[in-house]
Write a protein that holds these residues in place. Sequence first.
Motif, PDB file in Angstrom:
ATOM      1  N   LYS A  29       0.834  -1.199   0.000  1.00 20.70           N
ATOM      2  CA  LYS A  29       0.000   0.000   0.000  1.00 20.70           C
ATOM      3  C   LYS A  29       0.878   1.262   0.000  1.00 20.70           C
ATOM      4  O   LYS A  29       1.868   1.344   0.717  1.00 20.70           O
ATOM      5  CB  LYS A  29      -0.889  -0.030   1.240  1.00 20.70           C
ATOM      6  N   LYS A  30       0.485   2.226  -0.799  1.00 18.83           N
ATOM      7  CA  LYS A  30       1.208   3.492  -0.857  1.00 18.83           C
ATOM      8  C   LYS A  30       0.901   4.311   0.395  1.00 18.83           C
ATOM      9  O   LYS A  30      -0.254   4.373   0.845  1.00 18.83           O
ATOM     10  CB  LYS A  30       0.796   4.261  -2.106  1.00 18.83           C
ATOM     11  N   ILE A  31       1.914   4.929   0.956  1.00 14.94           N
ATOM     12  CA  ILE A  31       1.749   5.801   2.126  1.00 14.94           C
ATOM     13  C   ILE A  31       0.870   6.986   1.759  1.00 14.94           C
ATOM     14  O   ILE A  31       1.007   7.567   0.684  1.00 14.94           O
ATOM     15  CB  ILE A  31       3.132   6.301   2.614  1.00 14.94           C
ATOM     16  N   LYS A  32      -0.018   7.353   2.691  1.00 10.73           N
ATOM     17  CA  LYS A  32      -0.860   8.538   2.505  1.00 10.73           C
ATOM     18  C   LYS A  32      -0.522   9.556   3.588  1.00 10.73           C
ATOM     19  O   LYS A  32      -0.614   9.255   4.784  1.00 10.73           O
ATOM     20  CB  LYS A  32      -2.344   8.179   2.582  1.00 10.73           C
ATOM     21  N   ILE A  33      -0.123  10.742   3.144  1.00 14.77           N
ATOM     22  CA  ILE A  33       0.180  11.840   4.058  1.00 14.77           C
ATOM     23  C   ILE A  33      -0.848  12.939   3.855  1.00 14.77           C
ATOM     24  O   ILE A  33      -1.122  13.350   2.731  1.00 14.77           O
ATOM     25  CB  ILE A  33       1.601  12.399   3.804  1.00 14.77           C
ATOM     26  N   VAL A  34      -1.418  13.395   4.960  1.00 15.04           N
ATOM     27  CA  VAL A  34      -2.320  14.538   4.924  1.00 15.04           C
ATOM     28  C   VAL A  34      -1.565  15.726   5.499  1.00 15.04           C
ATOM     29  O   VAL A  34      -1.034  15.664   6.612  1.00 15.04           O
ATOM     30  CB  VAL A  34      -3.617  14.261   5.720  1.00 15.04           C
ATOM     31  N   ALA A  35      -1.491  16.791   4.706  1.00 16.06           N
ATOM     32  CA  ALA A  35      -0.814  18.019   5.130  1.00 16.06           C
ATOM     33  C   ALA A  35      -1.843  18.984   5.697  1.00 16.06           C
ATOM     34  O   ALA A  35      -2.869  19.253   5.068  1.00 16.06           O
ATOM     35  CB  ALA A  35      -0.094  18.655   3.946  1.00 16.06           C
ATOM     36  N   VAL A  36      -1.557  19.478   6.887  1.00 13.90           N
ATOM     37  CA  VAL A  36      -2.423  20.454   7.540  1.00 13.90           C
ATOM     38  C   VAL A  36      -1.662  21.774   7.582  1.00 13.90           C
ATOM     39  O   VAL A  36      -0.654  21.898   8.275  1.00 13.90           O
ATOM     40  CB  VAL A  36      -2.794  20.009   8.967  1.00 13.90           C
ATOM     41  N   VAL A  37      -2.148  22.732   6.808  1.00 13.78           N
ATOM     42  CA  VAL A  37      -1.523  24.056   6.756  1.00 13.78           C
ATOM     43  C   VAL A  37      -2.237  24.944   7.764  1.00 13.78           C
ATOM     44  O   VAL A  37      -3.467  25.045   7.741  1.00 13.78           O
ATOM     45  CB  VAL A  37      -1.602  24.655   5.334  1.00 13.78           C
ATOM     46  N   GLY A  38      -1.475  25.575   8.629  1.00 13.31           N
ATOM     47  CA  GLY A  38      -2.052  26.371   9.710  1.00 13.31           C
ATOM     48  C   GLY A  38      -2.493  27.757   9.325  1.00 13.31           C
ATOM     49  O   GLY A  38      -2.744  28.593  10.183  1.00 13.31           O
ATOM     50  N   SER A  39      -2.595  28.026   8.042  1.00 18.18           N
ATOM     51  CA  SER A  39      -3.075  29.310   7.546  1.00 18.18           C
ATOM     52  C   SER A  39      -4.117  29.038   6.478  1.00 18.18           C
ATOM     53  O   SER A  39      -3.953  28.131   5.662  1.00 18.18           O
ATOM     54  CB  SER A  39      -1.921  30.113   6.937  1.00 18.18           C
ATOM     55  N   LEU A  40      -5.177  29.813   6.471  1.00 21.97           N
ATOM     56  CA  LEU A  40      -6.220  29.634   5.469  1.00 21.97           C
ATOM     57  C   LEU A  40      -5.978  30.485   4.216  1.00 21.97           C
ATOM     58  O   LEU A  40      -6.697  30.340   3.228  1.00 21.97           O
ATOM     59  CB  LEU A  40      -7.590  29.985   6.056  1.00 21.97           C
ATOM     60  N   ARG A  41      -4.974  31.332   4.257  1.00 23.52           N
ATOM     61  CA  ARG A  41      -4.686  32.204   3.105  1.00 23.52           C
ATOM     62  C   ARG A  41      -4.281  31.359   1.900  1.00 23.52           C
ATOM     63  O   ARG A  41      -3.435  30.483   2.014  1.00 23.52           O
ATOM     64  CB  ARG A  41      -3.579  33.196   3.483  1.00 23.52           C
ATOM     65  N   LYS A  42      -4.887  31.602   0.748  1.00 24.62           N
ATOM     66  CA  LYS A  42      -4.658  30.780  -0.448  1.00 24.62           C
ATOM     67  C   LYS A  42      -3.197  30.702  -0.859  1.00 24.62           C
ATOM     68  O   LYS A  42      -2.730  29.656  -1.291  1.00 24.62           O
ATOM     69  CB  LYS A  42      -5.496  31.296  -1.615  1.00 24.62           C
ATOM     70  N   GLU A  43      -2.483  31.785  -0.773  1.00 19.13           N
ATOM     71  CA  GLU A  43      -1.076  31.805  -1.192  1.00 19.13           C
ATOM     72  C   GLU A  43      -0.125  31.894   0.010  1.00 19.13           C
ATOM     73  O   GLU A  43       0.964  32.444  -0.101  1.00 19.13           O
ATOM     74  CB  GLU A  43      -0.822  32.979  -2.151  1.00 19.13           C
ATOM     75  N   SER A  44      -0.551  31.360   1.144  1.00 11.64           N
ATOM     76  CA  SER A  44       0.296  31.448   2.343  1.00 11.64           C
ATOM     77  C   SER A  44       1.643  30.794   2.085  1.00 11.64           C
ATOM     78  O   SER A  44       1.765  29.858   1.289  1.00 11.64           O
ATOM     79  CB  SER A  44      -0.396  30.795   3.546  1.00 11.64           C
ATOM     80  N   TYR A  45       2.651  31.285   2.760  1.00  8.09           N
ATOM     81  CA  TYR A  45       3.997  30.724   2.606  1.00  8.09           C
ATOM     82  C   TYR A  45       4.042  29.275   3.075  1.00  8.09           C
ATOM     83  O   TYR A  45       4.746  28.451   2.508  1.00  8.09           O
ATOM     84  CB  TYR A  45       5.025  31.570   3.362  1.00  8.09           C
ATOM     85  N   ASN A  46       3.262  28.960   4.102  1.00  9.52           N
ATOM     86  CA  ASN A  46       3.244  27.578   4.587  1.00  9.52           C
ATOM     87  C   ASN A  46       2.513  26.644   3.631  1.00  9.52           C
ATOM     88  O   ASN A  46       2.890  25.486   3.491  1.00  9.52           O
ATOM     89  CB  ASN A  46       2.684  27.517   6.018  1.00  9.52           C
ATOM     90  N   ARG A  47       1.514  27.134   2.939  1.00 13.09           N
ATOM     91  CA  ARG A  47       0.873  26.332   1.885  1.00 13.09           C
ATOM     92  C   ARG A  47       1.876  26.093   0.760  1.00 13.09           C
ATOM     93  O   ARG A  47       1.990  24.984   0.235  1.00 13.09           O
ATOM     94  CB  ARG A  47      -0.376  27.032   1.344  1.00 13.09           C
ATOM     95  N   GLN A  48       2.628  27.117   0.407  1.00 14.19           N
ATOM     96  CA  GLN A  48       3.656  26.959  -0.621  1.00 14.19           C
ATOM     97  C   GLN A  48       4.737  25.971  -0.169  1.00 14.19           C
ATOM     98  O   GLN A  48       5.231  25.177  -0.973  1.00 14.19           O
ATOM     99  CB  GLN A  48       4.275  28.314  -0.977  1.00 14.19           C
TER     100      GLN A  48
END
Length: 187
Positions: A2-21
């Motif tokens: 089975k392929k590993i599944k990672i869910v990323a949780v970004v702590g900012s809701l801003r669409k272009e946030s640096y953490n989303r990037q």
Amino acid sequence: MKKIKIVAVVGSLRKESYNRQLALAAKEIIGDRADFELLEYQDVPLMNQDIEYPAPEAVKRVRNEVKSADGIWFFIPEYNHFFSGVLKNLIDWLSRPISDQERQVLAGKPAAISGISPSMIGTSIAQDHLVTLISLLNMDVMNVPRLTIPNVMQQLDSDNKLTLKESYPYLEKQVNSFLSFITKRNQ
């Protein structure tokens, strides 16, 4: 296998946030070695025990996504030496038992933490606060390596897009470490 599944949780809701990037840069490094998806949770309401049972649809959806993941990777900004209120609200919902028979979905999940910030200290203080909380919730925290990237403005191109100049090898190291961390726990 089975392929590993990672869910990323970004702590900012801003669409272009640096953490989303930053999360998207991690996804690019991971490539086809794992499934990597960003958790969208802007529709999760404020935690309120009056609406806890039955849980709102948005809460059910994020719980199911987290429950199905092999690992959770937090990408967090630092707001006033702490992680964001929207992330705390999400964790509050995820930390609640689903029912009398089913525990909360974070317990035992491998977790990694990264963060990028305009400040000179990065997100290290917020990360320490997050580790305290998710350890209490019995997440399996990968403490080494954690990644905190300071001075984000020095790693942006002319369009304000993250380029990760000198930080790229550190993110690459964390990607490899987290994949190994998850694999060892799934054996």
